[in-house]
Write a protein that holds these residues in place. Sequence first.
Motif, short mmCIF file in Angstrom:
data_model
loop_
_atom_site.label_atom_id
_atom_site.label_comp_id
_atom_site.label_asym_id
_atom_site.label_seq_id
_atom_site.Cartn_x
_atom_site.Cartn_y
_atom_site.Cartn_z
N LEU A 528 -28.62 -17.81 15.01
CA LEU A 528 -29.20 -16.68 13.38
C LEU A 528 -30.33 -17.27 13.01
O LEU A 528 -30.77 -16.14 12.36
CB LEU A 528 -27.99 -17.72 12.16
CG LEU A 528 -27.79 -16.58 11.06
CD1 LEU A 528 -27.06 -15.51 10.98
CD2 LEU A 528 -27.21 -17.90 10.14
N GLY A 529 -30.97 -18.21 13.47
CA GLY A 529 -32.32 -18.38 12.97
C GLY A 529 -33.09 -17.45 13.32
O GLY A 529 -34.48 -16.74 13.23
N LYS A 530 -33.20 -16.99 14.50
CA LYS A 530 -34.57 -16.43 15.40
C LYS A 530 -33.90 -14.85 14.52
O LYS A 530 -34.41 -14.20 14.29
CB LYS A 530 -33.56 -15.66 17.22
CG LYS A 530 -33.95 -14.79 17.41
CD LYS A 530 -33.81 -14.84 19.24
CE LYS A 530 -35.03 -13.86 19.27
NZ LYS A 530 -34.98 -12.25 19.31
N ASP A 531 -32.33 -14.22 14.61
CA ASP A 531 -31.61 -13.14 13.87
C ASP A 531 -32.83 -13.28 12.45
O ASP A 531 -33.07 -12.01 11.89
CB ASP A 531 -30.26 -12.86 13.53
CG ASP A 531 -29.95 -12.58 14.63
OD1 ASP A 531 -30.49 -12.04 16.05
OD2 ASP A 531 -28.63 -12.52 14.58
N SER A 532 -33.07 -14.20 11.39
CA SER A 532 -33.11 -14.06 10.58
C SER A 532 -34.63 -14.04 10.12
O SER A 532 -35.89 -13.41 9.44
CB SER A 532 -32.83 -15.81 9.61
OG SER A 532 -33.64 -15.96 8.49
N ARG A 533 -35.52 -14.68 10.97
CA ARG A 533 -36.69 -14.59 11.35
C ARG A 533 -36.87 -13.36 11.37
O ARG A 533 -38.23 -12.61 11.22
CB ARG A 533 -37.34 -15.80 12.21
CG ARG A 533 -37.19 -17.01 11.39
CD ARG A 533 -38.14 -18.52 12.86
NE ARG A 533 -37.33 -18.23 13.76
CZ ARG A 533 -36.41 -19.03 13.98
NH1 ARG A 533 -35.85 -20.02 13.12
NH2 ARG A 533 -35.93 -18.69 15.26
N ASP A 534 -36.02 -12.92 12.55
CA ASP A 534 -37.27 -11.24 12.89
C ASP A 534 -36.76 -10.63 12.22
O ASP A 534 -37.93 -9.25 11.53
CB ASP A 534 -35.87 -10.92 14.38
CG ASP A 534 -35.93 -11.46 15.61
OD1 ASP A 534 -36.94 -11.66 15.77
OD2 ASP A 534 -35.39 -11.21 16.15
#
Length: 617
Positions: A528-534
Amino acid sequence: MQEPSGGGRIALDTLDLAVKGAKAYGREDLVQRLTDARRLLSEPDITVYVVGEFKQGKSSLINALLTAKICPVDDDIATAVPTVVRFAPESGALATYEPADPSSPPWTEQISLEDLPSHVSEAGNPGNLRKLRSVTASISRQLLSGGLVLVDTPGVGGLGSLHNAVTVSSIPRAHAVLFLSDASQELTAAELRFLRTVKELCPSVFFVLTKTDLYPHWRRILELNTGHLDACGITIDTIAVSSELRTVAARSADQEMNVESGFPQLVKHLQGVVGDAERSALNAVGLHVGSAVGQLHAALRSRRTSLAHPEQSAALIAELTRVNDRVDALRSQSSRWQQLLFDGFADISSDVDYDLRARSRGVLHEAEEAIEEGDPAKNWPEFEKWLRQRLANETLENYATFVKEARILAGRVAENFELAESQAVLPREVQAPVKVVEEIAIDSSFTGVKTRGTTGMAAFQKAYSGFLMFSMLTKMAALAIPTPFGIAAGLLMGRSGFLDERKRQLEKRRTLAKTAVRRFVDEFNLQLGKDSRDAMRTVQRELRDAYSARVEELQRSLTEALAAAKKAVVEDESETGELKRLEADIEALEVLGRRADELTLRSAPKANAAPLPAVTR
């Protein structure tokens, strides 16, 4: 598509004239922006989401509102997929399915309104086995004719359920939200928390208390709910309704009963939402047209001034040069607005990441407490469902934090431009990645391990050891104790061994369950952290590109104006013909500018506002 209103037709005509003017002067950049702005009027959908817990009367409310049985309603029927209800001259429905290949577009199927229960209800489509994305029902109703679109959302499994969270993650694109809760009880903590999140995602939210005909104490419940909302700092309008009274009133044409049902007040609020949406669209179009006209006007005005008043050319050139220098500064890589955008999203990323980790840590703490209080092997499916729902809900609230801070940052960046049209540059709405929670696997292999044989063997060994020990001690002490007493002692020790082994196995399962949950939450934070940063990088790039495009438009306009002024200074021959043409063009642009101003004034809510004059060509 609905026919545009009077203001909409004027706005479309004004846009068309502005596009012609931009084309005449070779301003393809302005033509593109004005063409994009046309979609604000040509796509008139005004979406209102109807959300709430399971069996709160969402489908009944839509049916009563439209006085038609569109959404399936029954004691054992619940909505399984979103149902979109919009206007059409002829009734019908369209089912949209999830594609087998995620890279392919969804496919659709025409169905009849009578077939809706077998597609959208939990009874006809349990667990959404049909893999439906949504169903669109069309009906001819006056309330919908202005572009109003109602969305009946699933409520199965509570507000934190994955399906419901996926649905409401698109709430930022909605014009309003109706949050429903029946009069059987006060708002729960989960509902209040959910309402706070929805209020951050969509400023226009209404609380609707349903089923007032079933509960005589509904006024007391409404009073208590209003107190809870005030205590939580949630300021929204409240409406109490009875779908049953509305339906009966419609059949009998009983106006007094219709008023008692509370629906006239709800209809008034919805009509207000439609009016606000139209005003917002007209205002945005007026800003775009005004910006384009202003840029075209600058070049023509400078040329006319240079031709008609050569003595003012030097001052005009100096003024244009100063403005052009300011635009150059905005375009520069070291410009303050670009640094503000960069630093702002760095702060948002840090805040959102911290918020996500804090939320997931809280869920992990709750999960470990729940594991300590029970046996994971007995209730693991229910526990896993709860865990996924809790994390999905936390994802939605974390996403709301991101959207709120991105909007604030966009406004701060716009202040650096000192341009009216900058307020039309907003960040793109992104979907909350709640599906990540569903896609992550949890290791539950420990629930299938057989422990009965292990505990039985441990009990036998302890019992046998106790029997031998008791028998040997009595013989060594030369005591004549009957054998049954030895057997009893062995059984007692066997029971103790059995309980100890069960406790050991339970602690082992709890440890394995905690380890599995920690791994799941760690994977959740990672993905989720990666999706949020994307998502943040996407919004950041879109804001940067949008403002850069505005700067380039302004720079081109000022460059052309500056070139026209300088050209007029060095020319000696008479430019009478060109001056007359410029005068005519400037007058036309001023008329167009006034129409753009009228659109923005029309968008401001005023009582007894005079209608705009008809557009003539």
